[in-house]
Scaffold this motif. Structure first.
Motif, PDB file in Angstrom:
ATOM      1  N   SER A 257     -73.408  34.055  31.513  1.00 50.15           N
ATOM      2  CA  SER A 257     -73.936  35.316  31.731  1.00 50.15           C
ATOM      3  C   SER A 257     -73.300  36.298  31.285  1.00 50.15           C
ATOM      4  CB  SER A 257     -74.053  35.538  33.431  1.00 50.15           C
ATOM      5  OG  SER A 257     -74.631  36.744  33.647  1.00 50.15           O
ATOM      6  N   LYS A 258     -73.951  37.618  30.872  1.00 47.93           N
ATOM      7  CA  LYS A 258     -73.156  38.863  30.575  1.00 47.93           C
ATOM      8  C   LYS A 258     -72.730  39.518  31.880  1.00 47.93           C
ATOM      9  CE  LYS A 258     -75.592  39.697  26.146  1.00 47.93           C
ATOM     10  NZ  LYS A 258     -76.567  40.636  25.295  1.00 47.93           N
ATOM     11  N   GLU A 259     -73.401  39.140  32.979  1.00 45.91           N
ATOM     12  CA  GLU A 259     -72.907  39.814  34.119  1.00 45.91           C
ATOM     13  C   GLU A 259     -71.418  38.994  34.638  1.00 45.91           C
ATOM     14  OE1 GLU A 259     -74.291  42.219  35.315  1.00 45.91           O
ATOM     15  OE2 GLU A 259     -75.976  42.145  33.452  1.00 45.91           O
ATOM     16  N   ALA A 260     -70.593  39.822  35.456  1.00 42.80           N
ATOM     17  CA  ALA A 260     -69.366  39.288  35.824  1.00 42.80           C
ATOM     18  C   ALA A 260     -69.669  38.695  37.176  1.00 42.80           C
ATOM     19  CB  ALA A 260     -68.267  40.272  35.782  1.00 42.80           C
ATOM     20  N   GLY A 261     -68.968  37.663  37.508  1.00 41.18           N
ATOM     21  CA  GLY A 261     -68.940  37.025  39.032  1.00 41.18           C
ATOM     22  C   GLY A 261     -68.216  37.869  39.958  1.00 41.18           C
ATOM     23  N   PRO A 262     -67.765  37.488  40.994  1.00 46.65           N
ATOM     24  CA  PRO A 262     -66.798  37.957  41.967  1.00 46.65           C
ATOM     25  C   PRO A 262     -65.378  38.246  41.645  1.00 46.65           C
ATOM     26  CG  PRO A 262     -67.794  36.219  43.037  1.00 46.65           C
ATOM     27  CD  PRO A 262     -68.243  36.173  41.673  1.00 46.65           C
TER      28      PRO A 262
ATOM     29  N   ALA B 177     -70.831  23.148  36.135  1.00 47.59           N
ATOM     30  CA  ALA B 177     -72.217  23.443  36.688  1.00 47.59           C
ATOM     31  C   ALA B 177     -72.696  24.804  36.592  1.00 47.59           C
ATOM     32  CB  ALA B 177     -72.270  22.620  38.028  1.00 47.59           C
ATOM     33  N   ALA B 178     -74.050  24.968  36.722  1.00 47.49           N
ATOM     34  CA  ALA B 178     -74.734  26.339  36.998  1.00 47.49           C
ATOM     35  C   ALA B 178     -74.083  27.005  38.150  1.00 47.49           C
ATOM     36  CB  ALA B 178     -76.104  26.282  36.857  1.00 47.49           C
ATOM     37  N   GLY B 179     -73.733  28.360  38.130  1.00 50.69           N
ATOM     38  CA  GLY B 179     -73.279  29.054  39.229  1.00 50.69           C
ATOM     39  C   GLY B 179     -71.938  29.061  39.113  1.00 50.69           C
ATOM     40  N   ASP B 180     -70.974  28.321  38.365  1.00 50.19           N
ATOM     41  CA  ASP B 180     -69.520  28.232  38.386  1.00 50.19           C
ATOM     42  C   ASP B 180     -69.103  29.663  37.562  1.00 50.19           C
ATOM     43  OD1 ASP B 180     -69.495  25.640  39.305  1.00 50.19           O
ATOM     44  OD2 ASP B 180     -68.770  24.687  37.573  1.00 50.19           O
ATOM     45  N   GLU B 181     -67.969  30.070  38.019  1.00 55.41           N
ATOM     46  CA  GLU B 181     -67.444  31.123  37.290  1.00 55.41           C
ATOM     47  C   GLU B 181     -66.302  30.641  36.477  1.00 55.41           C
ATOM     48  OE1 GLU B 181     -65.877  35.755  38.508  1.00 55.41           O
ATOM     49  OE2 GLU B 181     -65.953  34.296  40.164  1.00 55.41           O
ATOM     50  N   ILE B 182     -66.087  30.943  35.164  1.00 55.75           N
ATOM     51  CA  ILE B 182     -65.359  30.647  34.221  1.00 55.75           C
ATOM     52  C   ILE B 182     -64.091  31.450  34.502  1.00 55.75           C
ATOM     53  CG2 ILE B 182     -64.637  30.233  31.838  1.00 55.75           C
ATOM     54  CD1 ILE B 182     -66.740  28.107  33.125  1.00 55.75           C
ATOM     55  N   LEU B 183     -63.077  31.275  34.929  1.00 56.41           N
ATOM     56  CA  LEU B 183     -62.054  31.833  35.328  1.00 56.41           C
ATOM     57  C   LEU B 183     -60.794  32.237  34.290  1.00 56.41           C
ATOM     58  CD1 LEU B 183     -61.466  30.954  39.144  1.00 56.41           C
ATOM     59  CD2 LEU B 183     -62.642  32.805  38.299  1.00 56.41           C
TER      60      LEU B 183
ATOM     61  N   GLY C 194     -64.400  28.918  39.312  1.00 55.84           N
ATOM     62  CA  GLY C 194     -64.577  29.228  40.842  1.00 55.84           C
ATOM     63  C   GLY C 194     -65.996  28.610  41.116  1.00 55.84           C
ATOM     64  N   ARG C 195     -65.941  27.981  42.289  1.00 54.80           N
ATOM     65  CA  ARG C 195     -67.122  27.299  42.760  1.00 54.80           C
ATOM     66  C   ARG C 195     -67.060  27.486  44.193  1.00 54.80           C
ATOM     67  NH1 ARG C 195     -67.848  21.368  40.791  1.00 54.80           N
ATOM     68  NH2 ARG C 195     -68.043  22.596  38.980  1.00 54.80           N
ATOM     69  N   GLN C 196     -68.170  28.194  44.986  1.00 53.76           N
ATOM     70  CA  GLN C 196     -68.287  28.317  46.368  1.00 53.76           C
ATOM     71  C   GLN C 196     -67.110  28.559  46.946  1.00 53.76           C
ATOM     72  OE1 GLN C 196     -70.226  24.417  47.396  1.00 53.76           O
ATOM     73  NE2 GLN C 196     -72.073  25.117  46.363  1.00 53.76           N
TER      74      GLN C 196
ATOM     75  N   ASP D 218     -59.515  22.769  38.313  1.00 55.01           N
ATOM     76  CA  ASP D 218     -59.324  22.941  36.861  1.00 55.01           C
ATOM     77  C   ASP D 218     -59.941  21.528  36.477  1.00 55.01           C
ATOM     78  OD1 ASP D 218     -57.567  25.179  36.718  1.00 55.01           O
ATOM     79  OD2 ASP D 218     -55.833  23.800  37.384  1.00 55.01           O
ATOM     80  N   LEU D 219     -60.556  21.738  35.288  1.00 58.36           N
ATOM     81  CA  LEU D 219     -61.539  20.709  34.725  1.00 58.36           C
ATOM     82  C   LEU D 219     -61.045  20.445  33.242  1.00 58.36           C
ATOM     83  CD1 LEU D 219     -64.902  21.761  36.065  1.00 58.36           C
ATOM     84  CD2 LEU D 219     -63.622  20.202  37.016  1.00 58.36           C
TER      85      LEU D 219
END
Length: 124
Positions: free
Chosen positions: A25-30, A51-57, A88-90, A95-96
């Motif tokens: 996404s172009k939008e930033a997560g929390p 997975a979808a919904g993950d934030e890439i930190l 970041g997830r839930q 680390d993957l």
């Protein structure tokens, strides 16, 4: 070498692999980092567990603040490189490990919509 009995030989080229995607996404997560919108099941990201919904930190310890920065980091790593992706997830972080399998592309969302609608596939 001659084929034996009913054996046949073929010089047909190998079938090209279909394009697979991990869309950020172009939008930033929390945490101010890009969020994964979707992951193609054949992509390196899916194989790594993203997975979808993950934030890439972070990628290899470097904070990622945009999808463009993530693409640049993957390009710099190069095909075949193993990168560590912190997601970041839930409310938790993980680390993957992901092997870069193809050149990273950054498409405008409007371009991506067109690509998905056309369902790009290898030429027959």
């Amino acid at each position: 070498m001659e084929p034996k009995n009913n054996e046949t030989t073929t010089n047909a080229p190998a079938k090209p692999r279909p394009i697979s995607f991990c869309v950020l996404s172009k939008e930033a997560g929390p945490n101010g980092c890009p969020v994964v919108q979707s992951v193609d099941k054949l992509s390196a990201a899916a194989k790594a567990g993203i997975a979808a919904g993950d934030e890439i930190l972070t990628l290899n310890g470097v904070k990622i603040t945009s999808a463009a920065q993530a693409m640049e980091a993957l390009q710099s790593a190069g095909i075949g490189a193993t990168v560590t992706v912190r997601v970041g997830r839930q409310g938790a972080q993980a680390d993957l490990s992901m092997v870069v399998q193809a050149k990273a592309l950054s498409l405008d969302v409007d371009d991506l919509d067109e690509v998905v609608e056309r369902k790009i596939a290898p030429a027959a």
